[in-house]
Design a protein around this motif. Structure first.
Motif, PDB file in Angstrom:
ATOM      1  N   HIS A  36       0.847  -1.193   0.000  1.00  0.00           N
ATOM      2  CA  HIS A  36       0.000   0.000   0.000  1.00  0.00           C
ATOM      3  C   HIS A  36       0.883   1.242   0.000  1.00  0.00           C
ATOM      4  O   HIS A  36       1.577   1.508   0.996  1.00  0.00           O
ATOM      5  CB  HIS A  36      -0.909   0.029   1.230  1.00  0.00           C
ATOM      6  CG  HIS A  36      -1.780  -1.175   1.372  1.00  0.00           C
ATOM      7  ND1 HIS A  36      -2.685  -1.546   0.406  1.00  0.00           N
ATOM      8  CD2 HIS A  36      -1.886  -2.097   2.367  1.00  0.00           C
ATOM      9  CE1 HIS A  36      -3.317  -2.643   0.800  1.00  0.00           C
ATOM     10  NE2 HIS A  36      -2.848  -2.997   1.977  1.00  0.00           N
ATOM     11  N   PRO A  37       0.891   2.039  -1.050  1.00  0.00           N
ATOM     12  CA  PRO A  37       1.729   3.241  -1.056  1.00  0.00           C
ATOM     13  C   PRO A  37       1.283   4.298  -0.062  1.00  0.00           C
ATOM     14  O   PRO A  37       2.084   5.127   0.385  1.00  0.00           O
ATOM     15  CB  PRO A  37       1.613   3.753  -2.492  1.00  0.00           C
ATOM     16  CG  PRO A  37       0.342   3.160  -3.013  1.00  0.00           C
ATOM     17  CD  PRO A  37       0.192   1.840  -2.318  1.00  0.00           C
ATOM     18  N   ARG A  38       0.004   4.258   0.316  1.00  0.00           N
ATOM     19  CA  ARG A  38      -0.529   5.262   1.247  1.00  0.00           C
ATOM     20  C   ARG A  38      -1.820   4.730   1.858  1.00  0.00           C
ATOM     21  O   ARG A  38      -2.461   3.829   1.288  1.00  0.00           O
ATOM     22  CB  ARG A  38      -0.790   6.586   0.528  1.00  0.00           C
ATOM     23  CG  ARG A  38      -1.828   6.477  -0.576  1.00  0.00           C
ATOM     24  CD  ARG A  38      -1.818   7.650  -1.504  1.00  0.00           C
ATOM     25  NE  ARG A  38      -0.582   7.703  -2.256  1.00  0.00           N
ATOM     26  CZ  ARG A  38      -0.349   7.019  -3.372  1.00  0.00           C
ATOM     27  NH1 ARG A  38      -1.291   6.197  -3.845  1.00  0.00           N
ATOM     28  NH2 ARG A  38       0.777   7.118  -4.005  1.00  0.00           N
ATOM     29  N   LEU A  39      -2.198   5.309   2.996  1.00  0.00           N
ATOM     30  CA  LEU A  39      -3.441   4.947   3.672  1.00  0.00           C
ATOM     31  C   LEU A  39      -4.233   6.206   3.996  1.00  0.00           C
ATOM     32  O   LEU A  39      -3.646   7.211   4.423  1.00  0.00           O
ATOM     33  CB  LEU A  39      -3.147   4.190   4.974  1.00  0.00           C
ATOM     34  CG  LEU A  39      -2.384   2.871   4.855  1.00  0.00           C
ATOM     35  CD1 LEU A  39      -2.035   2.354   6.251  1.00  0.00           C
ATOM     36  CD2 LEU A  39      -3.205   1.831   4.100  1.00  0.00           C
ATOM     37  N   PRO A  40      -5.561   6.195   3.828  1.00  0.00           N
ATOM     38  CA  PRO A  40      -6.372   7.356   4.188  1.00  0.00           C
ATOM     39  C   PRO A  40      -6.459   7.523   5.702  1.00  0.00           C
ATOM     40  O   PRO A  40      -6.608   6.550   6.438  1.00  0.00           O
ATOM     41  CB  PRO A  40      -7.739   7.038   3.583  1.00  0.00           C
ATOM     42  CG  PRO A  40      -7.766   5.554   3.449  1.00  0.00           C
ATOM     43  CD  PRO A  40      -6.349   5.111   3.221  1.00  0.00           C
ATOM     44  N   VAL A  41      -6.369   8.779   6.146  1.00  0.00           N
ATOM     45  CA  VAL A  41      -6.337   9.094   7.574  1.00  0.00           C
ATOM     46  C   VAL A  41      -7.382  10.165   7.872  1.00  0.00           C
ATOM     47  O   VAL A  41      -7.388  11.237   7.262  1.00  0.00           O
ATOM     48  CB  VAL A  41      -4.948   9.594   8.005  1.00  0.00           C
ATOM     49  CG1 VAL A  41      -4.958  10.007   9.466  1.00  0.00           C
ATOM     50  CG2 VAL A  41      -3.900   8.516   7.768  1.00  0.00           C
ATOM     51  N   ASP A 290      -4.662   1.440  -2.843  1.00  0.00           N
ATOM     52  CA  ASP A 290      -4.553   2.837  -2.426  1.00  0.00           C
ATOM     53  C   ASP A 290      -5.306   3.162  -1.146  1.00  0.00           C
ATOM     54  O   ASP A 290      -5.260   4.307  -0.688  1.00  0.00           O
ATOM     55  CB  ASP A 290      -5.047   3.768  -3.538  1.00  0.00           C
ATOM     56  CG  ASP A 290      -3.948   4.107  -4.531  1.00  0.00           C
ATOM     57  OD1 ASP A 290      -2.782   3.765  -4.258  1.00  0.00           O
ATOM     58  OD2 ASP A 290      -4.261   4.701  -5.572  1.00  0.00           O
ATOM     59  N   THR A 291      -6.008   2.194  -0.576  1.00  0.00           N
ATOM     60  CA  THR A 291      -6.756   2.474   0.652  1.00  0.00           C
ATOM     61  C   THR A 291      -6.319   1.613   1.823  1.00  0.00           C
ATOM     62  O   THR A 291      -6.503   2.003   2.972  1.00  0.00           O
ATOM     63  CB  THR A 291      -8.264   2.242   0.457  1.00  0.00           C
ATOM     64  OG1 THR A 291      -8.513   0.842   0.249  1.00  0.00           O
ATOM     65  CG2 THR A 291      -8.801   3.055  -0.707  1.00  0.00           C
ATOM     66  N   GLY A 292      -5.765   0.433   1.552  1.00  0.00           N
ATOM     67  CA  GLY A 292      -5.557  -0.527   2.614  1.00  0.00           C
ATOM     68  C   GLY A 292      -6.880  -1.141   3.031  1.00  0.00           C
ATOM     69  O   GLY A 292      -7.935  -0.935   2.408  1.00  0.00           O
ATOM     70  N   HIS A 293      -6.816  -1.889   4.101  1.00  0.00           N
ATOM     71  CA  HIS A 293      -7.995  -2.583   4.632  1.00  0.00           C
ATOM     72  C   HIS A 293      -8.897  -1.566   5.324  1.00  0.00           C
ATOM     73  O   HIS A 293      -8.431  -0.768   6.150  1.00  0.00           O
ATOM     74  CB  HIS A 293      -7.520  -3.644   5.619  1.00  0.00           C
ATOM     75  CG  HIS A 293      -8.584  -4.508   6.179  1.00  0.00           C
ATOM     76  ND1 HIS A 293      -9.643  -4.968   5.435  1.00  0.00           N
ATOM     77  CD2 HIS A 293      -8.753  -5.017   7.430  1.00  0.00           C
ATOM     78  CE1 HIS A 293     -10.415  -5.723   6.192  1.00  0.00           C
ATOM     79  NE2 HIS A 293      -9.897  -5.764   7.402  1.00  0.00           N
ATOM     80  N   LEU A 294     -10.181  -1.590   4.996  1.00  0.00           N
ATOM     81  CA  LEU A 294     -11.124  -0.590   5.508  1.00  0.00           C
ATOM     82  C   LEU A 294     -11.979  -1.132   6.646  1.00  0.00           C
ATOM     83  O   LEU A 294     -13.120  -0.707   6.829  1.00  0.00           O
ATOM     84  CB  LEU A 294     -12.013  -0.076   4.368  1.00  0.00           C
ATOM     85  CG  LEU A 294     -11.272   0.568   3.199  1.00  0.00           C
ATOM     86  CD1 LEU A 294     -12.251   1.049   2.146  1.00  0.00           C
ATOM     87  CD2 LEU A 294     -10.390   1.718   3.679  1.00  0.00           C
ATOM     88  N   GLY A 295     -11.421  -2.050   7.425  1.00  0.00           N
ATOM     89  CA  GLY A 295     -12.196  -2.599   8.529  1.00  0.00           C
ATOM     90  C   GLY A 295     -13.407  -3.338   8.002  1.00  0.00           C
ATOM     91  O   GLY A 295     -13.296  -4.278   7.215  1.00  0.00           O
ATOM     92  N   THR A 296     -14.589  -2.894   8.403  1.00  0.00           N
ATOM     93  CA  THR A 296     -15.827  -3.537   7.970  1.00  0.00           C
ATOM     94  C   THR A 296     -16.240  -3.160   6.551  1.00  0.00           C
ATOM     95  O   THR A 296     -17.200  -3.710   6.026  1.00  0.00           O
ATOM     96  CB  THR A 296     -16.975  -3.146   8.921  1.00  0.00           C
ATOM     97  OG1 THR A 296     -17.039  -1.715   9.007  1.00  0.00           O
ATOM     98  CG2 THR A 296     -16.754  -3.719  10.302  1.00  0.00           C
ATOM     99  N   GLY A 297     -15.519  -2.238   5.922  1.00  0.00           N
ATOM    100  CA  GLY A 297     -16.011  -1.642   4.687  1.00  0.00           C
ATOM    101  C   GLY A 297     -15.504  -2.210   3.385  1.00  0.00           C
ATOM    102  O   GLY A 297     -15.842  -1.684   2.318  1.00  0.00           O
ATOM    103  N   ASP A 298     -14.711  -3.289   3.399  1.00  0.00           N
ATOM    104  CA  ASP A 298     -14.096  -3.755   2.150  1.00  0.00           C
ATOM    105  C   ASP A 298     -15.118  -4.135   1.082  1.00  0.00           C
ATOM    106  O   ASP A 298     -15.015  -3.702  -0.075  1.00  0.00           O
ATOM    107  CB  ASP A 298     -13.184  -4.952   2.432  1.00  0.00           C
ATOM    108  CG  ASP A 298     -11.834  -4.554   2.992  1.00  0.00           C
ATOM    109  OD1 ASP A 298     -11.650  -3.372   3.341  1.00  0.00           O
ATOM    110  OD2 ASP A 298     -10.960  -5.427   3.097  1.00  0.00           O
TER     111      ASP A 298
END
Length: 340
Positions: A36-41, A290-298
């Motif tokens: 993952h090049p980046r994760l949303p914060v 580009d997001t990584g794992h979104l918890g419950t939202g994948d």
């Protein structure tokens, strides 16, 4: 069952992998394995507030009034901002869904898929036209959660999703939900419990959520091979079950792709893609780099991305996979309806 709309809300800020490595917040080899090049914060907004924004996007995009939503299910895995409080009711309140029944879903990372499945079951029991709204939202903030290091094979991004289901499907719905098949291996709950005693308060056993530690404890006693075997078996179970429920053959040319969960690249290449290549002719695709794992939202995020990319032509079919601690696995079958 019609999917009237799907939305993914992402915060504008990103945490880059290069910065995380340079600042020694993640090991270089781990960052490479994750891919993952980046994760949303999300620094300035809570998960339920994010879910409200996603829900409003879905209602606006579908043209459905909040007053017409009869069921709202909100799924999450991490802290929502208040103790002994229902984020599902907050979301319903904020969007004006005053005729809905709000329900909270906690099935860790498979929560979005579980919420969709429960919404389908509830809508199927009702007579007349009904709408159900499924939302997810998580924010993985320090010091209680380390988005790069709290888990093996996954880095966690902040996001919210929303999906609006319609029963019966409308001619204008962009997707039809043909099947949603789920299976579980409950004995694997110990992977996220490890050897820890039951605590009296959150994070009493560890100041930071540390799934690496509990997994190490579990795997030290049980070994890695049994988990890998069960994971392969459960992927096979839900894919074959979903295809059977939808009345589809594994080599049906209408199946265009199998959408992978938003896990690390090494995990997908080693554990998921080889198994899927044995099961279906369609290619596995990864839209989560580009997001990584979104918890419950994948899985709900996958529905949004499918629509955003116009990835299915009329009559085409896609499979969407998901999994979460517990462990639970799900596979959804969606179809872009042909013009009537």
């Amino acid at each position: 069952m019609g999917i009237a709309a799907a939305a993914l809300w992402l915060p504008p800020k990103r945490d880059g992998a290069h910065s995380a490595v340079a600042e020694q917040r993640v090991e270089g080899n781990v960052a490479r394995d994750l891919g993952h090049p980046r994760l949303p914060v999300a620094d300035d907004i809570s998960p339920p507030e994010m879910a409200v924004l996603a829900a409003r996007q879905v209602l606006h995009g579908s043209g459905v009034a909040a007053a017409d939503v009869t069921l709202l299910l909100h799924a999450w895995m991490h802290y929502q901002g208040h103790d002994l409080w229902s984020p599902a009711h907050y979301i319903a309140h904020q969007i004006g869904a005053h005729n809905t029944v709000p329900v909270g879903i906690q099935q860790i990372c498979n929560g979005g898929a579980a919420a969709l499945e429960l919404a389908v079951a509830r809508l199927s029991l009702a007579e007349g036209s009904r709408h159900a709204l499924v939302t997810t939202a998580d924010r993985f903030t320090a010091p209680g959660f380390d988005r790069w290091r709290s888990d093996y094979g996954a880095a966690y991004g902040d996001a919210a999703t929303a999906v609006l289901l319609r029963q019966p499907a409308d001619a204008g719905d962009p997707l039809l939900l043909r099947a949603l098949h789920t299976a579980a291996a409950p004995h694997l709950e110990a992977m996220h419990r490890g050897m820890d005693p039951f605590a009296r308060l959150p994070r009493e056993n560890s100041p930071v959520v540390d799934m690496r530690r509990t997994k190490r404890d579990y795997l030290r006693d049980h070994g890695v091979a049994p988990f890998k075997k069960i994971n392969r078996e459960m992927i096979r179970c839900v894919v074959q079950g979903a295809l059977r429920d939808a009345g589809l053959a594994a080599d049906d040319p209408r199946i265009r792709f199998v959408l992978l969960p938003r896990l690390g690249l090494k995990t997908l290449r080693n554990a998921w893609i080889p198994t899927l290549n044995e099961l279906v002719a369609a290619r596995p695709v990864d839209w989560g780099s580009d997001t990584g794992h979104l918890g419950t939202g994948d899985l709900p995020a996958g529905l949004h991305e499918l629509l955003r990319r116009s990835a299915l032509g009329p009559g085409d079919i896609g499979l969407l996979l998901n999994a979460g601690a517990g462990f639970t696995w799900s596979c959804a079958v969606v179809e872009a309806p042909a013009p009537r």
